[in-house]
Design an enzyme around this catalytic site. Structure first.
Site: not given
Ligand SMILES: NC(=O)c1ccc[n+]([C@@H]2O[C@H](COP(=O)([O-])OP(=O)(O)OC[C@H]3O[C@@H](n4cnc5c(N)ncnc54)[C@H](O)[C@@H]3O)[C@@H](O)[C@H]2O)c1
Length: 428
Positions: A264
């Site tokens: 992030c």
């Molecule tokens: N990780 C954190 O601590 C955190 C905290 C707050 C906000 N965020 C935000 O949340 C969002 C997600 O982050 P994350 O860390 O969970 O990401 P991540 O990469 O861990 O997970 C994303 C998931 O989406 C799936 N995906 C990709 N394309 C897809 C599609 N077309 N349909 C369905 N699934 C699909 C992937 O296979 C993956 O499992 C980002 O925008 C991030 O900035 C993350």
């Protein structure tokens, strides 16, 4: 309520499991079948304290996963977009995954032939304007029926390593959108006692960036003061402990060290810089936040080189690979530039992390991965501490296994008397 979650990464899996715990019926969608199978078997696809207990309790009993949007969206009242929003090669936000997910949601809504109201909620971190100008038009065009679809933005503030706790005990819930969409989203959080900020989507999007940019800046500030303190022979931890007593500042995020990583802070600060530049403003402070952070890991290498002179041919123990403790996430971990530089300079790297080894093996297959800190330290010419795992705080006799006791600490985990070897803190 019936909720569809798109994307089962850190945010999606935790959000799905916690909504199930709050009594909602949840269907998670991911394009990665292995994650879907794990969730249906009650096994988390990522490591987060408390998550396996929730999945064990709710999998196939209030929570299930699927690869088919059509199997999830028609039976849901709300759909949360929780897919990744990585940086493009220039650091700007890459919205291609959000676009694809929005298209699939729109297609599924069209096929569903619904007459009830459905709210699509963006939980992914997206630059201001994305929900209204990118997601909403795609959903409305593809679904073919704008009148029954609401759009909202509900940024997520959880911390990895404490994600389940944070989701269930938030210090703020922010919901952007029109009043009907916002009220529907707010009903999901009814059992959580927390003030809800209701606003428009662009403000909700900006709150998330302002929040992360401030925290990242606070860390870079502490590191900059630490770099000056180091040259003055002043203990930055003593300084920041007093500074943090000022209620306007608070004690959190003042620990000087090797810099911030994770999925992030780096990408979100860069995305805001990218968006600001598109608008004709070059953000001086945010640029400096990133620059301090990128130089910090190289200070570990400089300190090491000062202490052992020649890095080539030496065995260097790296303790900690994850970007922080209590997670297996290595995205933007400060250990990555450090290991890359050690390998470039011809060192043998012996690494240990309680959770993140398998993830790091994909980045650096040639590192020697060890099962314990003691094994990594055995025969090492020096050791770099890169992650604040609690177990590193109780290392003691293990340092005797080293060929030369030279410890460069990037996280203030160790204290070593000078008669036992060389100890250098990055900023102290
Ligand atoms: N990780 C954190 O601590 C955190 C905290 C707050 C906000 N965020 C935000 O949340 C969002 C997600 O982050 P994350 O860390 O969970 O990401 P991540 O990469 O861990 O997970 C994303 C998931 O989406 C799936 N995906 C990709 N394309 C897809 C599609 N077309 N349909 C369905 N699934 C699909 C992937 O296979 C993956 O499992 C980002 O925008 C991030 O900035 C993350």
């Amino acid at each position: 309520m019936n909720v569809a979650i798109i994307g089962t990464g850190y945010v999606g899996t935790v959000t799905g499991a916690c909504f199930a715990e709050l009594g909602h019926t949840v269907v998670c969608v991911d394009i990665d079948r292995s994650k879907v199978d794990l969730i249906n078997a009650g096994i988390p696809p990522i490591h987060e304290p408390g998550l396996s207990e929730l999945l064990e309790k709710h999998a196939r009993n209030g929570l299930r996963a699927t690869v088919a949007y059509n199997d999830a969206i028609p039976c849901s009242d709300l759909t949360f977009i929780c897919v990744g929003t990585p940086s493009d090669k220039d650091g700007r936000i890459d919205l291609s995954i959000v676009r694809r997910a929005s298209e699939s949601i729109g297609d599924a809504l069209k096929l569903a032939n619904r007459d009830s109201h459905h709210v699509v909620v963006v939980k992914s971190t997206v630059v201001p304007g994305t929900t209204d100008e990118v997601v909403a038009p795609i959903i409305r065009e593809k679904s073919g029926d704008a009148s029954t679809v609401g759009i909202a933005m509900n940024p997520e503030f959880l911390r990895e390593g404490k994600a389940v706790y944070d989701f269930m005990n938030p210090d703020k819930i922010v919901i952007g959108g029109d009043s009907r969409a916002r009220d529907t989203v707010a009903r999901l959080y009814k059992k959580i006692s927390c003030e809800i900020t209701l606003t428009d989507t662009r403000t909700a999007e900006m709150i998330k960036y302002a929040n992360n940019s401030f925290l990242a800046t606070k860390i870079s500030f502490a590191n900059e003061i630490g770099n000056i303190c180091k040259r003055l022979g002043i203990d930055v931890y003593e300084v920041m402990s007093a500074v943090g007593k000022d209620f306007r500042i608070s004690e959190h995020f003042l620990n000087a060290g090797a810099g911030f990583g994770g999925s992030c802070f780096p990408k979100d600060v860069k995305a805001l810089i990218g968006r600001a530049r598109e608008l004709g403003y070059d953000p001086l402070l945010l640029n400096a936040t990133i620059r301090v952070n990128e130089e910090q890991p190289m200070r570990m290498i400089e300190l090491l080189a000062d202490r052992i002179q020649e890095i080539r041919g030496r065995r260097i123990a790296v303790l900690g690979l994850a970007f922080k403790n209590e997670t297996d996430d290595i995205r933007e971990a400060r250990s990555i530039p450090v290991i890359g530089e050690l390998l470039n300079r011809g060192a043998t790297v012996a690494a240990y992390d309680p959770l993140a080894t398998e993830n790091m093996r994909k980045v650096f297959p040639d590192v020697l991965y060890c099962d314990s800190a003691k094994d990594a330290l055995a025969g090492a010419d020096a050791c770099l501490i890169m992650t604040e795992w609690a177990e590193f705080g109780s290392l003691d006799q293990e340092f005797e296994e080293m060929l030369n006791v030279v410890v460069i600490d990037g996280r203030r985990m160790v204290s070593l008397d000078s008669d036992r070897g060389v100890y250098e803190g990055i900023c102290w």
